[in-house]
Design an enzyme around this catalytic site. Structure first.
Site, short mmCIF file in Angstrom:
data_model
loop_
_atom_site.label_atom_id
_atom_site.label_comp_id
_atom_site.label_asym_id
_atom_site.label_seq_id
_atom_site.Cartn_x
_atom_site.Cartn_y
_atom_site.Cartn_z
N GLY A 195 0.82 -1.21 0.00
CA GLY A 195 0.00 0.00 0.00
C GLY A 195 0.84 1.25 0.00
O GLY A 195 1.97 1.27 -0.52
N VAL A 199 0.66 4.71 5.24
CA VAL A 199 0.19 3.59 6.06
C VAL A 199 1.35 2.66 6.40
O VAL A 199 1.40 2.08 7.47
CB VAL A 199 -0.94 2.82 5.35
CG1 VAL A 199 -1.39 1.61 6.17
CG2 VAL A 199 -2.13 3.75 5.10
N GLY A 200 2.32 2.55 5.48
CA GLY A 200 3.50 1.72 5.74
C GLY A 200 4.23 2.16 7.00
O GLY A 200 4.72 1.32 7.76
N GLU A 217 5.65 -3.38 0.70
CA GLU A 217 5.61 -3.14 -0.74
C GLU A 217 4.86 -1.84 -0.96
O GLU A 217 3.64 -1.80 -0.90
CB GLU A 217 4.92 -4.32 -1.44
CG GLU A 217 5.67 -5.64 -1.33
CD GLU A 217 7.01 -5.62 -2.05
OE1 GLU A 217 7.18 -4.78 -2.97
OE2 GLU A 217 7.88 -6.43 -1.72
N CYS A 251 1.11 0.39 -8.73
CA CYS A 251 2.23 0.91 -7.94
C CYS A 251 3.49 1.10 -8.75
O CYS A 251 4.37 1.89 -8.37
CB CYS A 251 2.50 0.01 -6.73
SG CYS A 251 2.98 -1.68 -7.16
#
Length: 501
Positions: A195, A199-200, A217, A251
């Site tokens: 994502g 948020v990572g 990722e 992505c």
């Protein structure tokens, strides 16, 4: 359609049950892992049309893209894991120096434990199930958290999953931020997240509370560097395909192009012809192959970006919020500090920055965070080498884009702000495995190993130094003498075994 959320009060029991199953060795036999991989394959294969329908409802994703971008790769990854699992899981016996020739030393591949896999909405089947295949193959138990934004796929997976996969080992948790936040309070042995970088950071912070390793990722602004010797029609076709597939919500989509003015002008002249070949003169009404933005929040974000650009609109620029439609859009003469250049665009808007030369392009790319992908286009091998030698990226595709994702033998992942760790093929198995170092020293070697015990003396020190620190080349030179060398090494081992210190 509304998603049925998992009751967060049930999460402690779910985690406890999966941990108990792991410690019972339920998932460790290779036969069990293969059976579950076959079940996962069947879940996708037997419900292919249902998955395609759900992907269309969520993203307007056509069956062609659904199979070639999602379902087909999941099925192939499962089959490859089944075929190669025995060799992946075999212990690896290592070469040792002379001092350890009578020991047994190997690396044992062991499942890392209970893992949490958090999927993404843009490729909601692929990006959830591909790492899950690695977790099954490695022998882990797992909780899967589908993205709540792709609601039809999340609902379908929640419905089908218990019918095919062993619920004693693998569970689905449905929901949004509340459920994810509750999950992250529990201790896992590995967390795999796909994502955004925002948020990572939250995932990594929560994992740090338990010293849990993570695979992240993420994404970033993946640039195209196009030199003035490129074949413009091929450049335009390959770049626009990679940018517009899934409406730019990929992505590793080309985020922007940086090039000299002659390349920009030729690209802008060629692009309308390519887009019309792909989607017709009106992609919104005339093409069933053009996807849509996932929801109104992301639509508004993209429209806000577009409204703030100071670049020149060279093509497109049409927005329809009710239909979640944004036309293929090219923005020329974008400045390096333009609003479009701040964050990953994640939509069908393609800015172009004009520079004077290649080194200026490289300097700009290096001034940004390390991208997940880099796409250099040039006919010159020397130029390509110069770009590779002076840039960094998670992956690179030369004279094309996106396709490295389809090669299971290549690691897929970023570095820095674009991610931590990688996967696909055997690397997915490795991600969820622990390499346990195993060394066995027979009791019969006590006369040898006691040379390390106090009281120390010079003879023992020299002996141990020779055994452990001699250059491998010297030992290989002895062994290379054929039968005589082998006899010498055996005699040394025998003397060491028998001698009294």
């Amino acid at each position: 359609m509304s998603l049925i959320h998992t009751n967060i009060d049930e999460l402690p029991q779910i985690v406890q049950e999966l941990r108990k199953s792991f410690h019972s060795n339920l998932t460790k036999p290779l036969s069990y892992r293969k059976e579950q991989l076959r079940n996962l394959y069947r879940m996708i294969n037997e419900n292919e049309q249902a998955f395609c329908d759900a992907l269309y409802k969520d993203l307007h994703k056509q069956k062609h893209e659904a199979i070639l971008g999602e379902l087909g790769w999941v099925k192939q990854e499962a089959l490859d894991a089944i075929s190669n699992l025995k060799s992946w899981a075999e212990p690896n016996y290592v070469k040792v120096n002379l001092g350890h020739m009578l020991n047994k030393c190997h690396v044992r591949k062991e499942p890392i434990g209970i893992v949490l896999i958090i999927g993404a909405w843009n490729y909601p089947v692929n990006l959830l199930m591909m790492p899950f295949i690695g977790a099954i193959a490695a022998g882990c138990t797992a909780i899967l958290k589908p993205s709540e934004l792709s609601v039809h796929i999340a609902s379908l997976i929640s419905e089908l999953f218990p019918k095919y996969l062993d619920q004693n080992a693998y569970r689905i948790v449905s929901g949004g931020v509340v459920e994810t936040t509750a999950l992250l309070k529990h201790r896992f042995d590995h967390i795999f997240y796909t994502g955004s970088g925002k948020v990572g950071r939250i995932i990594m912070s929560a994992a740090a509370e338990h010293l849990t390793p993570v695979t992240l990722e993420l994404g970033g602004k993946s640039p195209v560097i196009a030199t003035n010797d490129v074949d413009i029609p091929i450049l335009a076709k390959r770049i626009l395909w990679g940018k517009l597939i899934n409406c730019g919500q990929t992505c590793i989509a080309p985020d922007y192009m940086i090039c000299e003015r002659s390349v920009q002008d030729a690209f802008i002249k060629e692009a309308p012809k390519i887009i019309e070949q792909f989607y017709g003169s009106d992609p919104q009404s005339g093409s069933s192959d053009y996807s849509r933005i996932i929801n109104k929040n992301h639509f508004d974000r993209l429209q806000n970006l577009f409204n703030q650009t100071k670049g020149r609109i060279a093509y497109g620029g049409n927005f329809d919020r009710d239909d979640l439609y944004i036309s293929p859009t090219i923005v020329a003469d974008v400045s390096k500090d333009d609003k479009l250049m701040e964050d990953e665009i994640f939509g069908p808007i393609f800015p172009i920055i004009v520079v004077e030369n290649l080194d200026e392009a490289i300097e700009y790319v290096n001034s940004k965070d390390i991208p997940l992908a880099l796409y250099p286009f040039s006919k010159s091998d020397k130029t390509i080498k110069h770009i590779l030698d002076n840039t960094r990226s998670g992956g690179t595709v030369i004279n094309d884009c996106l396709m490295h994702f389809t090669v299971k033998e290549l690691p897929f992942g970023g570095q820095g702000h674009s991610g931590i760790g990688n996967y696909h093929g055997k690397r997915s198995f490795d991600t969820f495995s622990h390499e346990r170092a195993i060394m066995t020293t027979p009791f019969a070697l006590e006369n040898f190993v006691k040379a390390r015990y106090p009281p120390y003396n010079e003879f023992n020190a020299k002996l141990l130094s020779w055994l452990f620190f001699s250059k491998p080349s010297k030992i290989r030179n002895v062994a290379s003498k054929g039968v005589i060398g082998s006899v010498i090494l055996l005699m040394i081992a025998y003397v060491i075994k028998k001698m009294k210190f």
